[in-house]
Design a protein around this motif. Sequence first.
Motif, short mmCIF file in Angstrom:
data_model
loop_
_atom_site.label_atom_id
_atom_site.label_comp_id
_atom_site.label_asym_id
_atom_site.label_seq_id
_atom_site.Cartn_x
_atom_site.Cartn_y
_atom_site.Cartn_z
N ASP A 100 0.62 -1.23 0.10
CA ASP A 100 0.11 0.01 0.07
C ASP A 100 0.70 1.31 -0.14
O ASP A 100 0.19 2.38 0.12
N GLY A 101 2.23 1.26 0.08
CA GLY A 101 3.13 2.29 -0.01
C GLY A 101 3.42 2.75 1.22
O GLY A 101 4.15 3.92 1.31
N PHE A 102 3.05 2.18 2.49
CA PHE A 102 3.42 2.68 3.77
C PHE A 102 4.61 1.94 4.09
O PHE A 102 4.62 0.62 4.23
N VAL A 103 5.20 3.01 4.97
CA VAL A 103 6.49 2.17 5.71
C VAL A 103 5.88 2.17 7.09
O VAL A 103 5.42 3.33 7.69
N ARG A 104 5.94 1.08 7.85
CA ARG A 104 5.66 1.07 9.20
C ARG A 104 6.75 0.84 10.22
O ARG A 104 7.28 -0.23 9.90
N MET A 105 6.46 1.32 11.28
CA MET A 105 7.58 0.86 12.50
C MET A 105 6.91 0.36 13.53
O MET A 105 5.84 0.66 14.11
N TRP A 106 7.42 -0.87 14.10
CA TRP A 106 6.94 -1.58 15.04
C TRP A 106 7.78 -1.79 16.23
O TRP A 106 8.96 -1.68 15.91
N GLU A 107 7.08 -2.09 17.52
CA GLU A 107 8.05 -2.31 18.40
C GLU A 107 8.17 -3.83 18.71
O GLU A 107 7.20 -4.66 18.73
N VAL A 108 9.24 -4.33 18.64
CA VAL A 108 9.58 -5.68 18.47
C VAL A 108 8.79 -6.56 19.65
O VAL A 108 8.01 -7.64 19.54
N GLN A 109 8.93 -6.36 20.90
CA GLN A 109 8.61 -6.89 21.95
C GLN A 109 7.06 -7.15 22.15
O GLN A 109 6.54 -8.19 22.57
N THR A 110 6.47 -5.70 21.86
CA THR A 110 5.01 -6.10 21.91
C THR A 110 4.16 -5.93 20.66
O THR A 110 2.95 -6.40 20.55
N GLY A 111 4.70 -5.71 19.47
CA GLY A 111 3.86 -5.79 18.13
C GLY A 111 3.10 -4.60 17.91
O GLY A 111 2.35 -4.66 16.75
N ARG A 112 3.65 -3.69 18.95
CA ARG A 112 2.60 -2.23 18.57
C ARG A 112 3.20 -1.40 17.36
O ARG A 112 4.25 -1.26 17.43
N LEU A 113 2.37 -0.91 16.64
CA LEU A 113 2.50 -0.05 15.62
C LEU A 113 2.80 1.26 16.19
O LEU A 113 2.07 1.86 16.71
N LEU A 114 4.18 1.83 15.86
CA LEU A 114 4.66 2.90 16.47
C LEU A 114 4.46 4.19 15.43
O LEU A 114 3.75 5.21 16.21
N ARG A 115 4.52 3.95 14.52
CA ARG A 115 4.63 5.10 13.48
C ARG A 115 4.46 4.44 12.08
O ARG A 115 4.93 3.41 11.61
N SER A 116 3.72 5.19 11.11
CA SER A 116 3.53 4.92 9.62
C SER A 116 3.87 6.17 8.88
O SER A 116 3.57 7.20 9.17
N TRP A 117 4.44 6.03 7.67
CA TRP A 117 4.59 7.02 6.64
C TRP A 117 4.16 6.65 5.29
O TRP A 117 4.48 5.24 4.94
N ASN A 118 3.47 7.39 4.69
CA ASN A 118 3.01 6.98 3.25
C ASN A 118 4.02 7.57 2.31
O ASN A 118 3.89 8.70 1.80
N ILE A 119 4.90 6.80 1.83
CA ILE A 119 5.93 7.16 1.01
C ILE A 119 5.43 6.93 -0.54
O ILE A 119 5.93 8.02 -1.31
N ALA A 120 4.48 6.31 -0.56
CA ALA A 120 3.96 6.28 -2.22
C ALA A 120 3.34 7.48 -2.35
O ALA A 120 3.30 8.11 -3.60
N ALA A 121 2.61 8.30 -1.41
CA ALA A 121 2.13 9.71 -1.83
C ALA A 121 2.80 10.76 -2.11
O ALA A 121 2.68 11.21 -2.89
N LEU A 122 4.21 10.46 -1.46
CA LEU A 122 5.17 11.44 -1.81
C LEU A 122 5.57 11.20 -3.33
O LEU A 122 5.83 11.92 -4.21
N VAL A 123 5.72 10.12 -3.63
CA VAL A 123 6.31 9.71 -5.07
C VAL A 123 5.44 9.96 -6.02
O VAL A 123 5.67 10.64 -7.16
N LEU A 124 3.97 9.84 -5.66
CA LEU A 124 2.80 10.24 -6.59
C LEU A 124 2.66 11.69 -6.73
O LEU A 124 2.52 12.04 -7.93
N ALA A 125 2.90 12.37 -5.85
CA ALA A 125 3.03 13.89 -5.77
C ALA A 125 4.08 14.47 -6.47
O ALA A 125 4.01 15.31 -7.57
N ASP A 126 5.35 13.89 -6.53
CA ASP A 126 6.31 14.23 -7.23
C ASP A 126 6.01 13.98 -8.63
O ASP A 126 6.50 14.74 -9.49
N LYS A 127 5.72 12.67 -8.89
CA LYS A 127 5.45 12.38 -10.47
C LYS A 127 4.25 13.19 -11.02
O LYS A 127 4.40 13.55 -12.04
N LYS A 128 3.42 13.58 -10.24
CA LYS A 128 2.37 14.46 -10.76
C LYS A 128 2.72 15.66 -11.04
O LYS A 128 2.45 16.23 -12.01
N ASP A 129 3.70 16.21 -10.33
CA ASP A 129 4.36 17.58 -10.70
C ASP A 129 4.96 17.24 -11.86
O ASP A 129 5.19 18.37 -12.75
#
Length: 184
Positions: free
Chosen positions: A78-107
């Motif tokens: 889906d174009g997201f990079v997700r950062m997880w905590e290994v011990q708990t499996g908790r999602l800490l942060r996610s970044w939509n990298i594909a949106a950056l690429v699409l925005a740059d490509k659109k420009d």
Amino acid sequence: MKRRLNIDPESLVPSLPRAADLRPFPTAMAVQFDTPAMTYSVKSAEEEGESKEVKETAMVRCLSVSPDGQYLVSGASDGFVRMWEVQTGRLLRSWNIAALVLADKKDKDDEKADENENETTAKEEDSKQDKNKPKPVVSIEWNPNSSHHCLIAAVENCADIIATGTGGSDDAELIIMHQLQYDL
């Protein structure tokens, strides 16, 4: 008359059971990392002007573990990079990298359209229908230097360097630092 007790100090120490007697005890740990479902709209070829929502679970395409083993990052379809905590499996942060690429490509496409105002070809029509579908993260890697908490992720022909904010109070701001592009 006082009576003395003769007590052996070894008899006061309790006897410990053998490890085999303590079974069952956990010998392995399992942690489940749940990737959220993604939703995007696709224009159908039969019905012009109408789009339908498509919902699917993102497939994880690449993984990388931080040098200290505390964090795991995943790149998904889906174009997201997700950062997880290994011990708990908790999602800490996610970044939509594909949106950056699409925005740059659109420009860049807008710049090309201004230069070439020709008729659209069938190939361009197909690419316009495919623009709403997110591009997958194809590769991801942590910086091996544990003093710099950043990672690099690749989507199509773009590489993004991400400051993760896992380095401490000085590195608390989670931002995408830079976008590198290369031509194939």
